[in-house]
Design an enzyme around this catalytic site. Structure first.
Site, PDB file in Angstrom:
ATOM      1  N   HIS A 361       0.833  -1.203   0.000  1.00 34.45           N
ATOM      2  CA  HIS A 361       0.000   0.000   0.000  1.00 34.45           C
ATOM      3  C   HIS A 361       0.878   1.269   0.000  1.00 34.45           C
ATOM      4  O   HIS A 361       0.825   2.078   0.930  1.00 34.45           O
ATOM      5  CB  HIS A 361      -0.920   0.001   1.232  1.00 34.45           C
ATOM      6  CG  HIS A 361      -2.269   0.594   0.951  1.00 34.45           C
ATOM      7  ND1 HIS A 361      -3.250  -0.116   0.331  1.00 34.45           N
ATOM      8  CD2 HIS A 361      -2.776   1.822   1.189  1.00 34.45           C
ATOM      9  CE1 HIS A 361      -4.328   0.636   0.219  1.00 34.45           C
ATOM     10  NE2 HIS A 361      -4.066   1.820   0.715  1.00 34.45           N
ATOM     11  N   GLY A 366      -5.303   5.301  -4.718  1.00 31.50           N
ATOM     12  CA  GLY A 366      -4.999   4.778  -6.044  1.00 31.50           C
ATOM     13  C   GLY A 366      -4.203   3.485  -6.044  1.00 31.50           C
ATOM     14  O   GLY A 366      -3.725   3.052  -7.091  1.00 31.50           O
ATOM     15  N   ASN A 367      -4.080   2.827  -4.888  1.00 28.86           N
ATOM     16  CA  ASN A 367      -3.312   1.586  -4.810  1.00 28.86           C
ATOM     17  C   ASN A 367      -3.973   0.454  -5.600  1.00 28.86           C
ATOM     18  O   ASN A 367      -3.284  -0.300  -6.288  1.00 28.86           O
ATOM     19  CB  ASN A 367      -3.146   1.171  -3.350  1.00 28.86           C
ATOM     20  CG  ASN A 367      -2.279   2.125  -2.566  1.00 28.86           C
ATOM     21  OD1 ASN A 367      -1.060   2.062  -2.593  1.00 28.86           O
ATOM     22  ND2 ASN A 367      -2.916   3.049  -1.850  1.00 28.86           N
TER      23      ASN A 367
END
Length: 449
Positions: A361, A366-367
């Site tokens: 992460h 936007g991961n």
């Protein structure tokens, strides 16, 4: 004399430089060896590059609806069909739950479930087993009984094996779960192998079919569907028609937020960047940051393309501290390009790469989108079509990631494998639907594949 000393020094320096270059070359080829990229990946053009030419459908956008867009409607319905689970029959072992120290409520539920099961009322028994596992998700006995029930009554050895694994994570010495898993694990491994084999067969069939069919219309529709489902998983509420309008005209859709517009524009930029990366040999931290920069560039320009500098919490999962992110990402990039990773089946490799990045992460936001693009970059480089995870599969997707966080990554790999089959079927049925020759023999070949 001085001249000879200088000359010898220069020669030694040149030799040292040459040796250093040879060592560097050997290190790169030894540890970062990739399949040759001097070819056009079969599915590279599934990500269109010329918007004007590839998005032109021959009718006005404002007249678009489900009845008129038969191709889109056909593909969407094909995508919604979920793969069936495979399993084997074995005998169930009944035990007295009261001896296991389970609380009264769970004990009563299990007694009722076993009673319904004995009476042949499997639907009611199933609901009670589900309820017991919901109120006691950490109880190894409940998980083991539930798995045994699924094996015998529903022939679902894959899910049963997952439940046995969960039971062992909470109680490593659980005798029944150990015995059950010793039996089921080899069977499930074989089923996974057959699943990958089916994927490869369908991929090869699709490659042959692409040479015969009018593939452009399918590709256009799949591109929009990909963006729609990818941003939809994150909560974007635009319809396929609306996002298509945004991408084709550059105009806004009334009633939709700026954030939703920017998510779509950013994802499109990121997909174009992924297309450029298909022919590169190395996926490094720079490339990962480049994908994230485009995914989030329109949404949050300041935090796009940079690692997080704060602690985050993702449900019950706590990602590593932000101070460790740079080192973890360097290790991640090293693994991405390692012989270990490239020796895996491409679908397994892509799924684990997705999970590893989500687990780290590295970004504030936007991961998930970045991880899914990395996953598809790996698949495209290996000659597979890009996978899309449907909005309707959101809960199953996150549950598989949660299970991976508990130590069992196989359900997530299996989930990605089924999504790969799903997209292959979509393209196969799409090419059949748009087949130029229209022969019934070709249709039957696909239907009975």
């Amino acid at each position: 004399m001085n001249f000879l000393v200088i000359l010898i020094s220069i020669l030694l320096s040149v030799i040292c430089v040459l040796l250093a270059l040879l060592q560097h070359y050997y290190f790169i080829t030894k540890f970062y060896k990739k399949p040759s990229s001097k070819y056009a990946p079969e599915f590279e053009d599934l990500i269109p590059s010329d918007r004007k030419n590839l998005y032109e459908l021959g009718y006005p956008i404002q007249n678009l609806n489900q009845d008129e867009d038969s191709v889109l409607n056909y593909l969407t319905s094909a995508l919604k069909s979920q793969p069936k689970k495979i399993s084997e029959n074995i005998n169930i072992i009944s035990q007295n739950p009261k001896k296991m120290g389970i609380d009264t409520e769970v004990y009563n539920v299990l007694q009722a479930a076993l009673a319904f099961k004995s009476a042949g009322k499997n639907n009611k028994a199933m609901k009670l087993f589900e309820h017991a596992s919901a109120i006691a998700p950490d109880n190894a006995d409940v998980l083991n009984w539930y798995g045994e029930f699924l094996e015998q009554q529903h022939h679902d050895i894959v899910t049963a094996d997952e439940l046995y694994f969960k039971a062992l994570t909470h109680c490593p010495n659980h005798e029944a779960a150990l015995s059950n898993r010793e039996r089921t694990a080899p069977v499930v491994d074989r089923l996974d192998y057959l699943l990958f084999k089916t994927i490869d067969n369908k991929k090869d069939y699709l490659k042959d079919r692409m040479k015969l069919d009018n593939f452009d219309s399918v590709k256009k529709q799949a591109y929009y569907l990909h963006i729609y489902h990818t941003v939809g998983i994150e909560g974007n509420t635009m319809t396929v028609e609306q996002l298509r309008y945004v991408l084709e005209t550059g105009h806004v859709v009334s009633g939709k937020s700026i954030m939703e517009h920017n998510e779509i524009l950013g994802l499109e930029k990121a997909m174009q960047y992924v297309k450029l990366l298909i022919r590169t040999d190395y996926i490094g931290v720079t490339e990962i940051l480049g994908i994230h920069r485009r995914v989030m560039g329109h949404v949050d320009p300041i935090k796009s393309g940079v690692f997080r500098d704060e602690k985050v919490f993702i449900g019950s999962h706590i990602p590593p501290p932000h101070e460790e992110i740079p080192a973890l990402m360097e290790n991640y990039a090293e693994w991405l390009n390692s012989e270990e990773a490239h020796s895996m089946h491409p679908v397994r490799y892509a799924a684990i790469a997705h999970y590893k990045l989500v687990d780290i992460h590295p970004f504030v936001d936007g991961n998930g989108r970045t991880s899914r693009l990395i996953m598809n970059l790996i698949l495209l480089k290996a000659g597979y079509p890009p996978v899309m995870i449907l909005k309707e599969q959101r809960e199953q997707y996150y549950q598989a990631l949660k299970t991976a966080n508990m130590g069992d990554v196989r359900p997530f790999v299996r989930f990605v494998a089924h999504c790969t089959l799903q997209i292959l079927d979509m393209y196969i049925y799409g090419t059949r639907f748009l087949s130029i020759d229209g022969s019934s023999e070709a249709e039957n070949h696909v239907i009975h594949y």
